[in-house]
Structures are given as C-alpha cells and as structure tokens.
Scaffold this motif. Sequence first.
Motif, PDB file in Angstrom:
ATOM      1  N   GLY A 138       0.814  -1.214   0.000  1.00 42.12           N
ATOM      2  CA  GLY A 138       0.000   0.000   0.000  1.00 42.12           C
ATOM      3  C   GLY A 138       0.847   1.264   0.000  1.00 42.12           C
ATOM      4  N   ASP A 139       0.201   2.381   0.110  1.00 45.30           N
ATOM      5  CA  ASP A 139       0.883   3.666   0.063  1.00 45.30           C
ATOM      6  C   ASP A 139       1.657   3.919   1.357  1.00 45.30           C
ATOM      7  N   GLY A 140       2.950   4.125   1.200  1.00 45.13           N
ATOM      8  CA  GLY A 140       3.760   4.570   2.319  1.00 45.13           C
ATOM      9  C   GLY A 140       4.299   3.494   3.238  1.00 45.13           C
ATOM     10  N   TYR A 141       4.124   2.191   2.898  1.00 48.34           N
ATOM     11  CA  TYR A 141       4.603   1.138   3.792  1.00 48.34           C
ATOM     12  C   TYR A 141       5.250  -0.012   3.019  1.00 48.34           C
ATOM     13  N   GLU A 142       6.136  -0.692   3.694  1.00 50.11           N
ATOM     14  CA  GLU A 142       6.692  -1.961   3.240  1.00 50.11           C
ATOM     15  C   GLU A 142       6.614  -2.947   4.404  1.00 50.11           C
ATOM     16  N   VAL A 143       6.500  -4.230   4.066  1.00 51.76           N
ATOM     17  CA  VAL A 143       6.414  -5.263   5.102  1.00 51.76           C
ATOM     18  C   VAL A 143       7.419  -6.368   4.815  1.00 51.76           C
ATOM     19  N   ARG A 199       7.614  -1.007   7.840  1.00 51.77           N
ATOM     20  CA  ARG A 199       8.380   0.231   7.923  1.00 51.77           C
ATOM     21  C   ARG A 199       7.797   1.238   6.951  1.00 51.77           C
ATOM     22  N   ALA A 200       7.968   2.487   7.291  1.00 55.46           N
ATOM     23  CA  ALA A 200       7.449   3.567   6.446  1.00 55.46           C
ATOM     24  C   ALA A 200       8.403   3.806   5.280  1.00 55.46           C
ATOM     25  N   THR A 201       7.842   4.248   4.156  1.00 49.96           N
ATOM     26  CA  THR A 201       8.663   4.571   2.985  1.00 49.96           C
ATOM     27  C   THR A 201       8.671   6.061   2.686  1.00 49.96           C
ATOM     28  N   SER A 202       7.984   6.835   3.508  1.00 53.15           N
ATOM     29  CA  SER A 202       7.949   8.284   3.291  1.00 53.15           C
ATOM     30  C   SER A 202       7.829   8.989   4.643  1.00 53.15           C
ATOM     31  N   GLN A 247      11.934   0.769  10.950  1.00 56.38           N
ATOM     32  CA  GLN A 247      10.964  -0.268  11.290  1.00 56.38           C
ATOM     33  C   GLN A 247      10.058   0.220  12.404  1.00 56.38           C
ATOM     34  N   LEU A 248       8.754   0.019  12.225  1.00 55.14           N
ATOM     35  CA  LEU A 248       7.772   0.471  13.197  1.00 55.14           C
ATOM     36  C   LEU A 248       7.636  -0.532  14.335  1.00 55.14           C
ATOM     37  N   LYS A 249       7.271  -0.040  15.504  1.00 55.80           N
ATOM     38  CA  LYS A 249       7.156  -0.903  16.678  1.00 55.80           C
ATOM     39  C   LYS A 249       5.984  -1.867  16.569  1.00 55.80           C
ATOM     40  N   SER A 250       4.953  -1.499  15.852  1.00 56.84           N
ATOM     41  CA  SER A 250       3.788  -2.369  15.683  1.00 56.84           C
ATOM     42  C   SER A 250       3.245  -2.207  14.279  1.00 56.84           C
ATOM     43  N   LEU A 251       2.415  -3.143  13.877  1.00 52.50           N
ATOM     44  CA  LEU A 251       1.838  -3.114  12.536  1.00 52.50           C
ATOM     45  C   LEU A 251       0.713  -2.081  12.489  1.00 52.50           C
ATOM     46  N   PRO A 252       0.789  -1.121  11.582  1.00 57.38           N
ATOM     47  CA  PRO A 252      -0.285  -0.118  11.489  1.00 57.38           C
ATOM     48  C   PRO A 252      -1.634  -0.768  11.213  1.00 57.38           C
ATOM     49  N   ARG A 253      -2.692  -0.182  11.755  1.00 56.74           N
ATOM     50  CA  ARG A 253      -4.031  -0.724  11.562  1.00 56.74           C
ATOM     51  C   ARG A 253      -4.376  -0.871  10.079  1.00 56.74           C
ATOM     52  N   ALA A 254      -3.913   0.061   9.264  1.00 53.57           N
ATOM     53  CA  ALA A 254      -4.243   0.044   7.834  1.00 53.57           C
ATOM     54  C   ALA A 254      -3.663  -1.175   7.119  1.00 53.57           C
ATOM     55  N   LEU A 255      -2.666  -1.835   7.716  1.00 49.05           N
ATOM     56  CA  LEU A 255      -2.014  -2.967   7.055  1.00 49.05           C
ATOM     57  C   LEU A 255      -2.494  -4.328   7.553  1.00 49.05           C
ATOM     58  N   ARG A 256      -3.277  -4.347   8.625  1.00 49.64           N
ATOM     59  CA  ARG A 256      -3.573  -5.628   9.273  1.00 49.64           C
ATOM     60  C   ARG A 256      -4.318  -6.608   8.374  1.00 49.64           C
ATOM     61  N   ASP A 257      -5.108  -6.108   7.437  1.00 52.08           N
ATOM     62  CA  ASP A 257      -5.848  -6.983   6.519  1.00 52.08           C
ATOM     63  C   ASP A 257      -5.295  -6.916   5.099  1.00 52.08           C
ATOM     64  N   HIS A 258      -4.127  -6.349   4.945  1.00 55.03           N
ATOM     65  CA  HIS A 258      -3.544  -6.225   3.606  1.00 55.03           C
ATOM     66  C   HIS A 258      -3.139  -7.604   3.079  1.00 55.03           C
ATOM     67  N   PRO A 259      -3.338  -7.878   1.768  1.00 56.93           N
ATOM     68  CA  PRO A 259      -3.001  -9.192   1.197  1.00 56.93           C
ATOM     69  C   PRO A 259      -1.542  -9.603   1.410  1.00 56.93           C
TER      70      PRO A 259
END
Length: 288
Positions: A7-12, A22-25, A32-44
């Motif tokens: 998605g926009d602004g993240y890599e996993v 981790r954020a890309t912008s 690397q982020l301390k936890s998985l952002p809510r927006a990514l939890r259901d990402h394919p």
Amino acid sequence: MGWLSAGDGYEVALVDGRVAARATSGRAAGRQLKSLPRALRDHPEVDRLRRFAEWLDRHATACVAQVDSWMVSSLPVPTGLLARVWPDEAWQSALRDLAVVGDDPDEVGFLRGATENGELRVVNLDGETVRLSPRTVTLPHPVLLPDLDDIREFAAELGIVQRVEQIHRATWQRPEDLDPKATEIREFSGGSFRSRFALAARASALGYRVSGGYSTARVRDGDRTVEACVWIGEPYWQDTVETGGLTWQDHDGRALPLRKVGPVAWSEGMRMAAALYAGRTIEEGKNA
C-alpha cells in the motif's frame, strides 16, 4: 526475504518470524515500526507473510522431529542427504552441533557444516575441526555414546547448544540384576492426576501417542521395533487416575521380559514414564 510494498507509504517483511512494517515516506522513512499499522492488518501481503511464517514454523518443527527420529533410532543417515538439506536454515538448526559418528564408531564429533559434495565438518573430542566423508553417519542415542559424561563436559566447554536433545537427554541404564520373569517396572507408577484427560493431555504434549489406556513410545532398538507402554487409565474415565506400570511390547504386541529390552528402548521407556510421573498432583505437606 526483502521488504515488500504494502500500500501507500509502507513496506512489510518477516523479521524474526513475525510480520514487521516500515514507512517509505515522511520523517520515519526506512525505520521499522514498533507495531503493525491498523491500515495494514488486513492487507493481502501481510496475510501472505503470516501464512508463510506459519509454514516456516511447521517446517522447522518437522525438521526437528525427523532429526530426533534419526537420533532415537540411531539409524545410518546418508551423508549426501545431510549435505543437500544443510543450506535450509531449519534443517541446519536441527542438525547443528549434534554428535555424529562416521566409519569409526569410536570417533565422535559435533557437526558444524556440510558441503555440496557430501563432506562433513565436525569438531572432534580433541577440539580439532576435521572433515569427514563417510557414505553414512549415525546420530547416536546418548545411551550408546561411550564416556557420555566426558562428552557432556567437553560440549559445555565448547558452548554447544543442541536444538534436538541428544547429549543432555535424560538416560537410564538397564540394571543387570533383574528378575528373569519380570515384565513390568513400577518405579513411576502411582502418580496421581485429577483426571484421565489431564494425564492423556500431558502425554500428548510431551509428544507421546495415546492409544486406549496407554501412553506409548515406539522405538527402533537395534534391528527391531519395540513399543514402551505406560498405563494412564481407561478412556472417558472422569475421576482421578494414577500412572500405572511401564512395560515393553514387541512387534506382535507380546510383553517383553525386562532382560530382553535393549538399551535405547529401556532408556526411552523410562524417560517417558518419568516425564509423565513428574506432572503428578502433589498434596501439600507431602514430599515430592
């Protein structure tokens, strides 16, 4: 495995077996982020990585189980097979630092590496790194290792840690003064459990098979297969139960005289009985 766009602004990616992001912008780009952002939890991509992590866990467990089986049976393992699986981290973790024996049964070494052409790198008991290329090796059960206490002491000096319990595996030696007609050991009988379910659950958690009223361990001992059995109570029994006697059966289900039980089958049967007994209920004020 590298970082994947999600998605926009993240890599996993998988980091230490867990999905990390981790954020890309922005100001946090590349961190690397301390936890998985809510927006990514259901990402394919996140779902795919989770399923891959689960597969890796199952694969690692299967590798450990297979190596444990080789060790308990002390069967010859083709050196070429070890060389083929060594690049796999799960196999390497299960095999690294196991005691192996090649063509000379008196030469024990700790496995440190394997090359593509089937050559093994081991640390022998003189502390020297040597290369071996036998057609097969065995990963001997510790009860078969000569001078086991010395090997354990040397392993401690080297800082060896085994993923598969081998040299520090609890072992029992069969006594020489057994009654020729005896077929049962009662040393670990009488361990009380609040229910048959609790005792069966402990047996399963320890990796033993529950069949009818018994916890069983099938062991290849020399040129035959022997099954150690501990009575754990009738299925569906609801009240408290106690561990029963330990016996060994041959391939046809006939009870073996204790004097005819081989060293590996004896040790593994006693290990199972002791492990079950250790989980018993101990009343306050009574000695363990």
